[in-house]
Every structure is written in C-alpha cells, then in structure tokens.
Design a protein around this motif. Structure first.
Motif, PDB file in Angstrom:
ATOM      1  N   GLU A 191       5.109  18.288   2.512  1.00  0.00           N
ATOM      2  CA  GLU A 191       5.221  18.784   1.151  1.00  0.00           C
ATOM      3  C   GLU A 191       6.470  18.223   0.461  1.00  0.00           C
ATOM      4  N   VAL A 192       6.593  18.523  -0.833  1.00  0.00           N
ATOM      5  CA  VAL A 192       7.749  18.090  -1.608  1.00  0.00           C
ATOM      6  C   VAL A 192       9.020  18.603  -0.937  1.00  0.00           C
ATOM      7  N   GLY A 193      10.008  17.711  -0.803  1.00  0.00           N
ATOM      8  CA  GLY A 193      11.259  18.071  -0.150  1.00  0.00           C
ATOM      9  C   GLY A 193      11.396  17.440   1.217  1.00  0.00           C
ATOM     10  N   SER A 194      10.268  17.075   1.811  1.00  0.00           N
ATOM     11  CA  SER A 194      10.301  16.380   3.095  1.00  0.00           C
ATOM     12  C   SER A 194      10.648  14.915   2.859  1.00  0.00           C
ATOM     13  N   PRO A 195      11.444  14.285   3.748  1.00  0.00           N
ATOM     14  CA  PRO A 195      11.802  12.872   3.559  1.00  0.00           C
ATOM     15  C   PRO A 195      10.597  11.959   3.401  1.00  0.00           C
ATOM     16  N   ILE A 196       9.521  12.223   4.155  1.00  0.00           N
ATOM     17  CA  ILE A 196       8.349  11.355   4.066  1.00  0.00           C
ATOM     18  C   ILE A 196       7.729  11.420   2.677  1.00  0.00           C
ATOM     19  N   HIS A 197       7.883  12.563   2.016  1.00  0.00           N
ATOM     20  CA  HIS A 197       7.300  12.726   0.681  1.00  0.00           C
ATOM     21  C   HIS A 197       8.001  11.846  -0.341  1.00  0.00           C
ATOM     22  N   THR A 198       9.253  11.522  -0.091  1.00  0.00           N
ATOM     23  CA  THR A 198       9.993  10.664  -1.013  1.00  0.00           C
ATOM     24  C   THR A 198       9.675   9.190  -0.801  1.00  0.00           C
ATOM     25  N   LEU A 199       8.993   8.877   0.312  1.00  0.00           N
ATOM     26  CA  LEU A 199       8.690   7.489   0.646  1.00  0.00           C
ATOM     27  C   LEU A 199       7.240   7.101   0.398  1.00  0.00           C
ATOM     28  N   VAL A 200       6.345   8.098   0.459  1.00  0.00           N
ATOM     29  CA  VAL A 200       4.917   7.812   0.417  1.00  0.00           C
ATOM     30  C   VAL A 200       4.248   8.660  -0.657  1.00  0.00           C
TER      31      VAL A 200
END
Length: 515
Positions: free
Chosen positions: A128-137
C-alpha cells in the motif's frame, strides 16, 4: 571519502551504475530510507560449510544460527525483475521482514545496490501507499504481484573484526523451490559493516587458503527465476551489456569485466559438472572477451597488477585450448576419428578440469574482482582525466583504431600466409568484442542500423578466418594421431573459404561507421 585511500567505499559504490527502470514510477524513495550494501558473494561446497568453524579465522567464534524462509514475489510477466527490482518477505523466528532491492548493477561477485527493508505483520508483502515498493512501482503493476518462488535455508552468521573493519560472514545452505522444481544453495557472503572494503578481500584470501571458494555470480533471486523459466540446457552465451549514457571509462571497464567473469563462471559450473564441448567453448570465449577487455583498456588500467593478471588469464585460456582443438577435430572428422584421438581428447579434458579446479584459478577470479574494485589503477591513477572521460569517447577511439589495424593487416588477405592471417583473426576478434562491449553507447536509429551491418560483415569474416585457422592446424593433428591423410582438407576447399574471407573483409572495410 577520497579515491586515494584504501577505504574509499564511495569509489566501489560508484563503479557500478543502475540502468533506468522500465516500470512506471511515482516518486523516488528518500535516501534516508535506502542503504547501500557492499558484499562479496562466494560459492562453497556443502560439505565444506561444516569445516568453517575449524578454520583459523573463525576458530573460537560461535556463529548465530537462524532458520529462514524467504518468499519472492513478482507478477506473472516478471515485471519487477524486468525493472531491476526484487521483492521478498523473509520469515525467521516469528519475525517477517519485507525487502526491496535494486538488483541492477550487480557485477560478478561484488554487489553494490540499494536496499529498503522493514518489518511487516505477516508473510504477505505490504504494497500500500507508504511502502518503499509503492514509490518504485506503479499501483496497477503491484496489483498483479503474487508468490514466485521460495528460498529455505539454514544461515550461520559470524561477526569478524579484521584490519580495523567489521565484516559479517554468512554461510547459507538450503534450497530454492518453485512449484515442483528445486535447486540447492551453498554460498558465503561477506558484508562490510564498517571500515575499509579491502578487509573483505583480506578475509577471503585467508579463508580461501583453507577451504575451496569460488566467485559467486548468481543471487538467490536469480536461481529462483531460473527455476520458473523454461529449462536452460547446456552452454550459456554472453549476456548483453547496457552501458548508460554518461558512463565513464572506468565504470565501463568494471562493468565489462563483471559480465565477462559472469559468462566464464556460469559455463565453468556446467563444465565441472559434465565435459560439455559447448560449455568449454563458451568458457574460452569468456576468457577471450576478458583478455580483450584488458588489452582494450590497457592505456588507462595498466598498473602493478595488470601484467600478472593478464598472464594468469593467458595461462588459464591455454589450459582449455587443447581440449577445444580436439573437440573441433573430432567434429570435423566424424567417423574418421580413431580411438587414439578419443583418448587424447579425454586426457585434454582431464587437464582442463584440473586447471579449473585449482587454487590458482579460484584465486584468479577473486583477484580480478579485488583489482577492479581496489586496484592502483582506480585508487591512485596516473591520469584521472582519462578514467573520467565518457566511455563513448573512449569507445569510438578504440573501435576506429582497431578498424584501421584490420584494414592495414588485411590487405591482400588471400595472398598472405597462415601466420599473418592468424594475426588478422586475433584483431577481428578484438574488434568484435569491442563492438559488443560498447554497442549500447550508440542508441540512435542510424547507429543501430549501421552497427547491424558492420557486425554482420565482421561476423562473416571472423567465421571464415576461424575455419581457415582450423584447416591450417588440422594436418599436423591428423598426422600426430595417425589418422587417414584423406581426412585432411583439400586445397580446393581452402581456396573457396579464402575467397569468401576476402569478400567479407572488403565488405567490412567498406561498411559505414556506426561510431
């Protein structure tokens, strides 16, 4: 930290650059969230892991032993992998840790990469929003993520203080599982916690003197992806290399060396498992590519270690040569080959495998990684400006020089002797490898079109010269093994190939430049 010191961690981080991601991104993670990881990966026989505690370096140090299960996640189309990312959830002792890594930029053995890690509530990744992966993908990609494969290992961890540095040594044994397929894992990783990167290599040299260690080129993630892909059988050809715009000459050299080492080690592993002629050929190709890289970059990397490493690579390539020559002869003769030739071929493979299994070869592979990371050519260069020059300028000059050399040596190709043609063949190989190393630096449409034509003619010339070389060496081998002299190539066959080689040479010289 400065490049002049042996503790220049920044210089190792900068020697590998990450290509742009191909998945749509939203924003770049804060540098405060990312940790650059510097580690050396090695392969070790499973039975040797049990002997680690008795080594001089680890004697008296009690390891921490942890059972771990790591699940890697991706989309069915492997979108994360194609973007240069890996996503896993590791479970150990009731704790679940989600890790996102930028896998682009891994060279042979040595890895310097960005990593984002945080605890989560359970075994499923938090996207979900806030997770590092969410900022990349992009969100639409994340919605397709599901388990891809699982890594189950027993991990032993030692903390070692050496030369004012702190290093974590990890031994992992276990397996990677994807559906009904499984492959074993037995490897060491040394991660620098503080101090000079040279401490990692110092520890490896000490440990490697007691236990056989080989340079590692596959991450656990790569092993998993290999399981879920269609089966890869036999030899592995050189992988493509993408040097991004702005890459310096120094960075290009290190990345090229890394791809060559990886090419060699992947085929060496196959060859040590079974005497595969194609794997032997690809291992030799990898060594030729590596030797060519050293020759091409010699003006900017030659230092006090250069000559020794070049000599050792020549020795190793020479150790594999007789087996390859006999493979070619056996293939050429077919049923005309006799038992004496077969015995000689078996003996040549025995000698080649002995060289591959030697401490000398293991030390050479690790030594090259150490040199590319911390050699004098990097740390105290004679000409910093040359190292910092954009690789595309160095590449254009190199390719132009090799082409001029080809043109000069190839005049009257069909009239010169075998020895002179052999020199042209060597130059052609070096030119071919150079074009392969640098092709990504010429991305525009016209350059790509010209590159394709140039390489087509170069490949044809190289193939014809290779056949001519085999024809030139065949009579001596046929006589040596008491074979039927009728098996020797006819002059008519040789003349036809020579004519084709001359035609290919003219086409190459007349081809438009792509650089």
């Amino acid at each position: 930290m400065t490049d002049a010191s042996g503790t220049a961690i920044g210089s190792i981080r900068s020697m590998i650059d990450c290509p742009r991601m191909t998945i749509a991104t939203t924003e770049t993670p804060s540098s405060d969230d990312a940790q650059d990881e510097i580690e050396l990966k090695l392969e070790i026989d499973t039975e040797a892991v049990d002997r680690l505690d008795a080594t001089e370096m680890l004697l008296g140090i009690t390891p921490k032993i942890v059972q771990q299960v790591s699940t890697y996640f991706d989309t069915p189309a492997q979108a994360l992998r194609k973007a240069g990312l890996s996503l896993r959830v590791r479970t150990a002792g009731g704790r679940h840790v989600q890790t996102t890594k930028s896998t682009r930029g891994a060279a042979a053995g040595l890895f310097a990469r960005s990593e984002w890690e945080h605890d989560i509530a359970g075994p499923e990744p938090e996207l979900e929003v806030g997770s590092p992966i969410h900022t990349l993908v992009a969100p639409e990609v994340l919605r397709q993520v599901k388990p891809a494969f699982t890594v189950t290992i027993t991990r032993r961890q030692w903390i070692i203080v050496h030369d004012s540095a702190t290093v974590e040594l990890v031994a992992d044994t276990g397996s990677v599982t994807a559906s009904d397929r499984e492959t074993p894992v037995s490897e060491l990783e040394l991660e620098l916690k503080s101090g000079s990167p040279s401490a990692i290599f110092g520890l490896i040299h000490r440990l490697g003197s007691e236990i056989p260690l080989r340079l590692g080129v596959l991450t656990k993630g790569e092993r998993g992806y290999r399981l879920i892909e269609p089966a890869r059988l036999g030899a592995i050809k050189a992988e493509g290399l993408d040097l991004i715009a702005g890459t310096s000459t120094a960075e290009a050299f290190v990345q090229i060396v890394g791809t060559c080492l990886r090419h060699f080690r992947l085929n060496e592993t196959i060859l040590r498992r079974t005497p595969d002629p194609d794997a032997l050929h690809q291992a030799r190709v990898a060594l030729r590519r590596l030797r060519s890289a050293l020759s091409i970059f010699k003006p900017v990397v030659a230092d006090d270690r250069f000559a020794h490493l070049a000599s050792e690579l020549k020795w190793l390539a020479g150790s594999l040569g007789p087996a390859r020559d006999l493979d070619v002869l056996c293939e050429t003769l077919g049923k005309a080959a006799n038992s004496k030739l077969g015995t000689a071929r078996d003996d040549a493979y025995t000698a080649a495998l002995a060289a591959l299994d030697s401490q000398r070869t293991r030390d050479l592979m690790i030594g090259i990684v150490e040199w590319t990371a911390l050699g004098e050519w990097r740390m105290q260069p004679l000409d910093r400006a040359k190292l910092d020059t954009p690789a595309v300028l160095f590449a254009s000059e190199t390719i132009a020089t090799l082409r001029r050399r080809m043109k000069r040596r190839g005049r009257d190709l069909d009239q010169i002797d075998d020895e002179a043609r052999h020199k042209i063949r060597i130059t052609a190989k070096k030119l071919r490898y150079a074009t392969g190393f640098f092709r990504s630096l010429y991305p525009d449409k016209r350059s790509r079109r010209r590159f394709k034509a140039f390489v087509k003619h170069l490949q044809a010339l190289q193939d014809h010269l290779g056949v001519l070389n085999d024809l030139a060496t065949a009579p001596a081998l046929i006589k040596r093994f008491g074979l039927d002299q009728k098996a020797a190539p006819s002059s008519l066959e040789r003349d036809g190939i020579l004519s084709d080689a001359a035609t290919a040479f003219d086409a190459l010289i007349n081809a438009k430049r792509f650089w």
